[in-house]
Design a protein around this motif. Structure first.
Motif, mmCIF file in Angstrom:
data_model
loop_
_atom_site.group_PDB
_atom_site.id
_atom_site.type_symbol
_atom_site.label_atom_id
_atom_site.label_comp_id
_atom_site.label_asym_id
_atom_site.label_seq_id
_atom_site.Cartn_x
_atom_site.Cartn_y
_atom_site.Cartn_z
ATOM 1 N N ASN A 263 -6.297 2.881 -6.632
ATOM 2 C CA ASN A 263 -6.432 3.292 -5.229
ATOM 3 C C ASN A 263 -5.389 4.308 -4.784
ATOM 4 O O ASN A 263 -5.393 4.721 -3.619
ATOM 5 C CB ASN A 263 -6.341 2.057 -4.322
ATOM 6 C CG ASN A 263 -7.468 1.080 -4.581
ATOM 7 O OD1 ASN A 263 -8.628 1.404 -4.366
ATOM 8 N ND2 ASN A 263 -7.134 -0.111 -5.065
ATOM 9 N N LEU A 264 -4.517 4.725 -5.666
ATOM 10 C CA LEU A 264 -3.416 5.620 -5.298
ATOM 11 C C LEU A 264 -3.937 7.002 -4.921
ATOM 12 O O LEU A 264 -4.700 7.620 -5.662
ATOM 13 C CB LEU A 264 -2.436 5.738 -6.462
ATOM 14 C CG LEU A 264 -1.032 6.266 -6.152
ATOM 15 C CD1 LEU A 264 -0.355 5.433 -5.090
ATOM 16 C CD2 LEU A 264 -0.196 6.280 -7.422
ATOM 17 N N GLN A 265 -3.491 7.501 -3.744
ATOM 18 C CA GLN A 265 -3.958 8.796 -3.238
ATOM 19 C C GLN A 265 -2.866 9.857 -3.190
ATOM 20 O O GLN A 265 -3.164 11.047 -3.190
ATOM 21 C CB GLN A 265 -4.550 8.622 -1.832
ATOM 22 C CG GLN A 265 -5.752 7.707 -1.779
ATOM 23 C CD GLN A 265 -6.249 7.476 -0.367
ATOM 24 O OE1 GLN A 265 -5.825 8.144 0.581
ATOM 25 N NE2 GLN A 265 -7.144 6.521 -0.200
ATOM 26 N N ARG B 30 0.810 -1.227 0.000
ATOM 27 C CA ARG B 30 0.000 0.000 0.000
ATOM 28 C C ARG B 30 0.839 1.271 0.000
ATOM 29 O O ARG B 30 0.383 2.293 -0.504
ATOM 30 C CB ARG B 30 -0.936 0.009 1.218
ATOM 31 C CG ARG B 30 -1.955 -1.119 1.169
ATOM 32 C CD ARG B 30 -3.099 -0.882 2.105
ATOM 33 N NE ARG B 30 -4.153 -1.860 1.887
ATOM 34 C CZ ARG B 30 -5.416 -1.693 2.273
ATOM 35 N NH1 ARG B 30 -5.771 -0.584 2.902
ATOM 36 N NH2 ARG B 30 -6.310 -2.617 2.054
ATOM 37 N N PHE C 127 -3.402 3.276 -11.420
ATOM 38 C CA PHE C 127 -3.477 2.758 -10.055
ATOM 39 C C PHE C 127 -4.836 3.173 -9.484
ATOM 40 O O PHE C 127 -5.045 4.343 -9.153
ATOM 41 C CB PHE C 127 -2.360 3.339 -9.187
ATOM 42 C CG PHE C 127 -0.979 2.859 -9.549
ATOM 43 C CD1 PHE C 127 -0.592 1.559 -9.279
ATOM 44 C CD2 PHE C 127 -0.062 3.722 -10.148
ATOM 45 C CE1 PHE C 127 0.687 1.111 -9.592
ATOM 46 C CE2 PHE C 127 1.215 3.286 -10.463
ATOM 47 C CZ PHE C 127 1.592 1.973 -10.187
ATOM 48 N N LEU D 159 -1.843 0.027 -4.075
ATOM 49 C CA LEU D 159 -1.014 1.162 -3.647
ATOM 50 C C LEU D 159 -1.854 2.381 -3.286
ATOM 51 O O LEU D 159 -2.735 2.786 -4.055
ATOM 52 C CB LEU D 159 -0.030 1.543 -4.753
ATOM 53 C CG LEU D 159 1.362 0.915 -4.742
ATOM 54 C CD1 LEU D 159 2.167 1.422 -5.919
ATOM 55 C CD2 LEU D 159 2.096 1.194 -3.435
ATOM 56 N N ARG D 160 -1.530 2.972 -2.128
ATOM 57 C CA ARG D 160 -2.149 4.244 -1.705
ATOM 58 C C ARG D 160 -1.163 5.403 -1.810
ATOM 59 O O ARG D 160 -1.559 6.530 -2.101
ATOM 60 C CB ARG D 160 -2.622 4.142 -0.263
ATOM 61 C CG ARG D 160 -4.060 3.728 -0.029
ATOM 62 C CD ARG D 160 -4.441 2.449 -0.645
ATOM 63 N NE ARG D 160 -5.779 2.004 -0.186
ATOM 64 C CZ ARG D 160 -6.305 0.856 -0.530
ATOM 65 N NH1 ARG D 160 -5.638 0.035 -1.339
ATOM 66 N NH2 ARG D 160 -7.497 0.508 -0.106
ATOM 67 N N VAL D 161 0.123 5.112 -1.519
ATOM 68 C CA VAL D 161 1.154 6.156 -1.512
ATOM 69 C C VAL D 161 2.343 5.654 -2.323
ATOM 70 O O VAL D 161 2.824 4.536 -2.107
ATOM 71 C CB VAL D 161 1.609 6.485 -0.064
ATOM 72 C CG1 VAL D 161 2.716 7.528 -0.078
ATOM 73 C CG2 VAL D 161 0.427 6.961 0.773
ATOM 74 N N LEU D 162 2.828 6.503 -3.251
ATOM 75 C CA LEU D 162 3.982 6.152 -4.073
ATOM 76 C C LEU D 162 4.966 7.313 -4.081
ATOM 77 O O LEU D 162 4.620 8.434 -4.469
ATOM 78 C CB LEU D 162 3.547 5.845 -5.512
ATOM 79 C CG LEU D 162 4.675 5.541 -6.513
ATOM 80 C CD1 LEU D 162 5.437 4.288 -6.108
ATOM 81 C CD2 LEU D 162 4.116 5.406 -7.925
ATOM 82 N N ILE E 27 1.184 10.863 -4.647
ATOM 83 C CA ILE E 27 2.362 10.586 -5.481
ATOM 84 C C ILE E 27 3.395 11.684 -5.254
ATOM 85 O O ILE E 27 3.079 12.871 -5.322
ATOM 86 C CB ILE E 27 2.008 10.544 -6.984
ATOM 87 C CG1 ILE E 27 1.015 9.432 -7.280
ATOM 88 C CG2 ILE E 27 3.268 10.345 -7.823
ATOM 89 C CD1 ILE E 27 0.609 9.366 -8.748
ATOM 90 N N LEU F 180 -6.055 7.706 -12.424
ATOM 91 C CA LEU F 180 -5.762 7.765 -10.986
ATOM 92 C C LEU F 180 -6.992 8.338 -10.276
ATOM 93 O O LEU F 180 -6.979 9.482 -9.799
ATOM 94 C CB LEU F 180 -4.536 8.645 -10.733
ATOM 95 C CG LEU F 180 -3.238 8.213 -11.457
ATOM 96 C CD1 LEU F 180 -2.186 9.295 -11.377
ATOM 97 C CD2 LEU F 180 -2.707 6.907 -10.881
ATOM 98 N N LEU G 197 -6.542 9.868 -6.620
ATOM 99 C CA LEU G 197 -5.380 10.708 -6.330
ATOM 100 C C LEU G 197 -5.797 12.077 -5.787
ATOM 101 O O LEU G 197 -6.608 12.772 -6.390
ATOM 102 C CB LEU G 197 -4.536 10.905 -7.591
ATOM 103 C CG LEU G 197 -3.180 11.597 -7.377
ATOM 104 C CD1 LEU G 197 -2.252 10.715 -6.555
ATOM 105 C CD2 LEU G 197 -2.533 11.951 -8.709
#
Length: 433
Positions: free
Chosen positions: A170-172, A126, A168, A149-152, A174, A192, A195
Motif C-alpha cells: 500500500n506504500l505510495q 500508515r 509494501f 504503510l502509505r508514507v515512509l 517514499i 511496490l 508507489l
C-alpha cells in the motif's frame, strides 16, 4: 452571594463545555497540540484523563526534540524515557508516527527505538517519518511487517529487510536520505504496486535496491552515484524526473547508458530536472542530432550546476531542446567556471549553424540564474531569443560574484539581442544574496 454562585456556575459551564465536546472534535484538537501538551490535557476533566492515549498521530519531530535540546535533558535519557512512557501507555491504532533523533542525544543502543517500532508494527501504522541525525540505525524487521504503510520517510538508517520480505503493498510515497541498502536485498525485486513518489537523497549501495513500481509518477535521485537508474524507470506513468549527481562520475564503475535509451523509458515525461554532472555522464554515449523519438510531452526543462564552459554539457542541453517540440519552460542555473572550462570551444559550437536547428514554437518562459557574463552564456541567451517566436519572458539573474559594472554590461548586451517574439519581455533581477 449571587456573584459567588454566578462565578461558580460560569466555571461549571466552562468545564461542561470542555467535557462535552463532540468526539469528532476532540481528536483533531489533541493532534494539533505538541505531544507533551496533549498529555497534559488529562487534568482537564475525568473524560479527558485518558483521551491522549488514543491519539492516532504521535509527533516527536523537531518541535519535540527541540524542547529537550533547550532544557539539556539528553544526558539523563529524558528524551527516550518520555517517548517510551507515551508509547507504552498508548491505546488503539497509531496511524502517523513522526520522530527526530538529534545528533546531540547520546544513545548507547537503539533498544528503545526498536521497542517503539515494534509497538508501531502492531497498530496499523500508515505514515512513518523517522529522521535520525545520530549514528546510523538499522531498521528492525518489525517495520517491514507494516503492510498498511502509505508514507515512509527515513534518514540515517540501514535498509536491510528480512529475506522473506516481498514489499509494501500500500506504500505510495517514499523519501530516503542517507540510507544504506543492505546485502539482504541482493538485487531482489521489492514490489511496490501503489508507489507514486520516490525520492532518494545521498543514499549508498543503491545497486542493491531494485523495485517494481508500475504506478510511479515522480522520481528524484540526488547524490546517489551507484543508483541503477534504468531499474527505476520502468513505469510508463513517470511524468517528473529529477536526477542530480552532485559530483563527477569520472573513474567510477557504474551502469552506462545513453540519453536516447533513458528517454525511451519515459514516454510521458513532463518535467525533466538534471544537473551538468549527469549530462556529462550521458555524454559518454555521444548525443545525436535527433533522438529516435521526440520528447513530445516535455513542458518544463531544468538544468542545475550547468557549465557553459563544458562542450559535453552544452551539446547535451541543446540536444534535449532540439527534441522537445512542446517545451514551455526552461530554467538554467549556471555553475561557476572551473579551470577546465573551454569557453572558446563552447562558443564556437553555439554559434555553429546546426547547434539548434529547430524552432522552439511553444517556449514561453526562460530563466537563467547565476550568469557570469561569459561569451557562451550570452550566445546561448541570444540563440534562445532567436529561436523562440512565442517567448513571453526571459529572466536573467547574474551571479553574486559578479561586480556591479559587469552586471550592467550583461544587461546591456542582453537588451541589444534581436528577438523572434515581439512579446518577449526581458526581466533583469539582482543576484540572490
Amino acid at each position: 452571594m449571587d456573584n459567588h454562585h454566578t462565578r461558580r456556575r460560569s466555571v461549571t459551564d466552562d468545564d461542561d463545555m470542555i467535557t462535552n465536546l463532540p468526539e469528532d472534535l476532540i481528536n483533531p484538537i489533541l493532534e494539533r497540540l505538541p505531544v507533551k501538551d496533549a498529555v497534559r490535557t488529562s487534568v482537564l476533566s475525568r473524560r479527558w484523563r485518558y483521551r491522549w492515549t488514543t491519539m492516532r498521530t504521535l509527533d516527536f519531530h523537531f518541535g519535540f526534540s527541540g524542547q529537550f535540546l533547550n532544557i539539556g535533558a539528553y544526558q539523563h535519557n529524558g528524551f527516550t524515557r518520555v517517548i517510551s512512557q507515551i508509547m507504552i501507555h498508548h491505546q488503539g491504532p497509531i496511524s502517523t508516527f513522526l520522530l527526530h533523533i538529534p545528533k546531540e542525544i547520546v544513545l548507547h543502543s537503539f533498544q528503545e527505538v526498536d521497542l517503539w517500532m515494534l509497538i508501531l508494527s502492531r497498530n496499523n501504522l500508515r505514515v512513518l517519518l523517522f529522521r535520525n541525525s545520530n549514528r546510523i540505525y538499522q531498521i528492525p524487521p518489525s517495520v517491514f511487517s507494516c503492510l498498511e504503510l502509505r508514507v515512509l520517510g527515513l534518514r540515517g538508517c540501514i535498509f536491510n529487510p528480512p529475506l522473506e520480505f516481498k514489499g509494501f503493498p500500500n506504500l505510495q510515497d517514499i523519501n530516503l536520505q542517507k540510507v544504506i541498502f543492505g546485502g539482504n536485498l541482493g538485487g531482489t525485486v521489492i514490489n511496490l504496486p501503489q508507489l507514486k513518489n520516490l525520492s532518494l537523497h545521498t543514499c549508498l549501495t543503491l545497486n542493491n535496491f531494485n523495485i517494481m513500481a508500475v504506478k510511479l509518477q515522480h522520481l528524484l535521485v540526488f547524490g546517489c552515484p551507484d543508483a541503477m537508474l534504468l531499474r527505476l524507470l520502468h513505469s510508463k506513468h513517470l511524468s517528473a524526473v529529477h536526477i542530480c549527481l552532485g559530483k563527477s562520475m569520472q573513474g567510477l564503475q557504474v551502469e552506462r547508458y545513453s540519453l536516447a535509451r533513458m528517454l525511451r523509458k519515459l514516454p510521458k515525461l513532463v518535467t525533466f530536472n538534471i544537473d551538468g554532472y549527469f549530462l556529462k555522464f550521458l555524454a559518454a554515449q555521444k548525443f545525436p542530432s535527433l533522438l529516435p523519438h521526440a520528447i513530445i510531452h516535455l513542458q518544463l526543462l531544468k538544468f542545475q550546476s550547468f557549465s557553459f564552459g563544458d562542450l559535453d554539457q552544452v551539446q547535451g542541453a541543446l540536444c534535449i531542446l532540439r527534441n522537445s517540440p512542446n517545451l514551455k519552460g526552461l530554467r538554467v542555473t549556471h555553475m561557476q567556471k572551473g579551470p577546465e572550462a573551454d569557453l572558446e570551444l563552447t562558443s564556437n559550437y553555439i554559434e555553429s549553424l546546426d547547434s539548434l536547428d529547430q524552432t522552439l514554437f511553444m517556449l514561453k518562459t526562460v530563466e537563467m540564474t547565476s550568469l557570469e557574463g561569459s561569451r557562451p552564456e550570452l550566445l546561448f541567451v541570444k540563440l534562445l531569443l532567436d529561436h523562440s517566436p512565442h517567448l513571453e519572458s526571459m529572466i536573467i539573474r547574474p551571479s553574486a560574484t559578479v561586480d556591479a559594472e559587469k552586471r550592467l554590461n550583461i544587461a546591456k548586451d542582453v537588451m541589444l539581442f534581436p528577438r523572434a517574439s515581439s512579446k518577449a519581455k526581458m526581466v533583469y533581477l539582482d543576484p540572490e544574496p
